[in-house]
Design a protein around this motif. Structure first.
Motif, PDB file in Angstrom:
ATOM      1  N   VAL A  16      52.503 -15.868 -55.933  1.00 28.87           N
ATOM      2  CA  VAL A  16      53.431 -15.685 -55.091  1.00 28.87           C
ATOM      3  C   VAL A  16      52.820 -14.608 -53.853  1.00 28.87           C
ATOM      4  O   VAL A  16      52.079 -13.551 -54.321  1.00 28.87           O
ATOM      5  CB  VAL A  16      54.889 -15.008 -55.296  1.00 28.87           C
ATOM      6  N   CYS A  17      52.964 -14.851 -52.510  1.00 28.78           N
ATOM      7  CA  CYS A  17      52.200 -13.764 -51.687  1.00 28.78           C
ATOM      8  C   CYS A  17      53.163 -13.578 -50.576  1.00 28.78           C
ATOM      9  O   CYS A  17      53.956 -14.739 -49.976  1.00 28.78           O
ATOM     10  CB  CYS A  17      50.910 -14.124 -51.221  1.00 28.78           C
ATOM     11  N   ALA A  57      58.283 -19.093 -64.416  1.00 28.72           N
ATOM     12  CA  ALA A  57      56.747 -18.605 -64.750  1.00 28.72           C
ATOM     13  C   ALA A  57      56.550 -18.171 -66.208  1.00 28.72           C
ATOM     14  O   ALA A  57      57.200 -17.396 -66.618  1.00 28.72           O
ATOM     15  CB  ALA A  57      56.682 -17.665 -63.743  1.00 28.72           C
ATOM     16  N   ASP A  58      55.517 -18.665 -66.692  1.00 23.82           N
ATOM     17  CA  ASP A  58      54.865 -18.325 -68.095  1.00 23.82           C
ATOM     18  C   ASP A  58      53.892 -17.161 -67.539  1.00 23.82           C
ATOM     19  O   ASP A  58      53.662 -16.170 -68.141  1.00 23.82           O
ATOM     20  CB  ASP A  58      54.219 -19.435 -68.526  1.00 23.82           C
ATOM     21  N   VAL A  59      53.270 -17.360 -66.511  1.00 28.47           N
ATOM     22  CA  VAL A  59      52.258 -16.646 -65.885  1.00 28.47           C
ATOM     23  C   VAL A  59      52.690 -16.354 -64.143  1.00 28.47           C
ATOM     24  O   VAL A  59      52.809 -17.501 -63.876  1.00 28.47           O
ATOM     25  CB  VAL A  59      50.803 -16.890 -66.071  1.00 28.47           C
ATOM     26  N   ALA A  60      52.508 -15.358 -63.823  1.00 28.71           N
ATOM     27  CA  ALA A  60      52.537 -14.959 -62.348  1.00 28.71           C
ATOM     28  C   ALA A  60      51.575 -14.015 -61.732  1.00 28.71           C
ATOM     29  O   ALA A  60      51.292 -13.001 -62.265  1.00 28.71           O
ATOM     30  CB  ALA A  60      53.931 -14.915 -61.892  1.00 28.71           C
ATOM     31  N   ASN A  61      50.958 -14.374 -60.505  1.00 26.55           N
ATOM     32  CA  ASN A  61      50.399 -13.382 -59.745  1.00 26.55           C
ATOM     33  C   ASN A  61      51.106 -13.194 -58.467  1.00 26.55           C
ATOM     34  O   ASN A  61      51.583 -14.003 -57.851  1.00 26.55           O
ATOM     35  CB  ASN A  61      48.877 -13.976 -59.234  1.00 26.55           C
ATOM     36  N   ILE A  62      51.595 -11.970 -58.121  1.00 17.43           N
ATOM     37  CA  ILE A  62      52.077 -11.727 -56.937  1.00 17.43           C
ATOM     38  C   ILE A  62      51.625 -10.772 -56.322  1.00 17.43           C
ATOM     39  O   ILE A  62      50.940  -9.610 -56.819  1.00 17.43           O
ATOM     40  CB  ILE A  62      53.551 -10.945 -57.499  1.00 17.43           C
ATOM     41  N   VAL A  63      51.422 -10.957 -55.058  1.00 16.81           N
ATOM     42  CA  VAL A  63      50.711 -10.031 -54.010  1.00 16.81           C
ATOM     43  C   VAL A  63      51.215  -9.830 -52.750  1.00 16.81           C
ATOM     44  O   VAL A  63      51.929 -10.759 -52.234  1.00 16.81           O
ATOM     45  CB  VAL A  63      49.068 -10.723 -53.897  1.00 16.81           C
ATOM     46  N   GLY A  64      51.542  -8.682 -52.214  1.00 20.16           N
ATOM     47  CA  GLY A  64      52.052  -8.335 -51.125  1.00 20.16           C
ATOM     48  C   GLY A  64      53.216  -7.369 -51.294  1.00 20.16           C
ATOM     49  O   GLY A  64      53.856  -7.423 -52.392  1.00 20.16           O
ATOM     50  N   LEU A  83      49.505  -2.505 -58.960  1.00 18.94           N
ATOM     51  CA  LEU A  83      48.295  -1.913 -58.662  1.00 18.94           C
ATOM     52  C   LEU A  83      48.590  -1.801 -57.079  1.00 18.94           C
ATOM     53  O   LEU A  83      48.895  -2.855 -56.335  1.00 18.94           O
ATOM     54  CB  LEU A  83      47.315  -2.958 -58.974  1.00 18.94           C
ATOM     55  N   ASP A  84      48.111  -0.551 -56.476  1.00 21.42           N
ATOM     56  CA  ASP A  84      48.035  -0.735 -54.855  1.00 21.42           C
ATOM     57  C   ASP A  84      46.706  -0.839 -54.654  1.00 21.42           C
ATOM     58  O   ASP A  84      45.619  -0.126 -55.244  1.00 21.42           O
ATOM     59  CB  ASP A  84      48.258   0.934 -54.543  1.00 21.42           C
ATOM     60  N   ARG A  89      50.010  -4.514 -52.265  1.00 23.94           N
ATOM     61  CA  ARG A  89      50.164  -4.110 -53.677  1.00 23.94           C
ATOM     62  C   ARG A  89      50.062  -5.462 -54.513  1.00 23.94           C
ATOM     63  O   ARG A  89      50.182  -6.661 -54.060  1.00 23.94           O
ATOM     64  CB  ARG A  89      51.650  -3.779 -53.937  1.00 23.94           C
ATOM     65  N   HIS A  90      49.876  -5.436 -55.789  1.00 20.62           N
ATOM     66  CA  HIS A  90      49.437  -6.761 -56.653  1.00 20.62           C
ATOM     67  C   HIS A  90      49.992  -6.370 -57.928  1.00 20.62           C
ATOM     68  O   HIS A  90      50.022  -5.218 -58.535  1.00 20.62           O
ATOM     69  CB  HIS A  90      47.861  -6.969 -56.634  1.00 20.62           C
TER      70      HIS A  90
END
Length: 97
Positions: A16-17, A57-64, A83-84, A89-90
């Motif tokens: 997701v971004c 989701a089993d795994v997710a990467n989220i940025v923004g 994390l900033d 942000r992530h």
């Protein structure tokens, strides 16, 4: 926001971004994060669709900033695990069964 879903051997991977950061690179100290179209460039969706994808989701990467804030508000991510990275942000989500 943009959402991409992929089936992997580990389960459903959701990326997701925020739409406006697609293609951008963010840096902080020794960390560099590029929001690539190949990984994050999925469909433009509304917040409800993002929430539905993260729920599966089993795994997710989220940025923004917007995407991470939504994930926090909906209880998918704890603020302490964000994390900033430069101006964005992530966060990552991993469900253990």
């Amino acid at each position: 926001m943009r959402v991409t879903e992929r089936q992997t051997p580990e389960g459903l991977l959701v990326a997701v971004c925020d739409s406006d950061i697609l293609g951008e690179t963010f840096e902080a100290e020794e960390l560099s994060l590029t929001v690539t179209d190949e990984f994050y460039g999925g469909d433009e969706v509304d917040e409800e669709t993002v929430i539905e994808s993260l729920a599966r989701a089993d795994v997710a990467n989220i940025v923004g900033t917007r995407a991470v804030s939504l994930a926090i508000e909906e209880g998918f991510i704890d603020e302490a695990n964000v994390l900033d990275v430069g101006e964005t942000r992530h966060a990552q989500l991993l469900r253990l069964y």
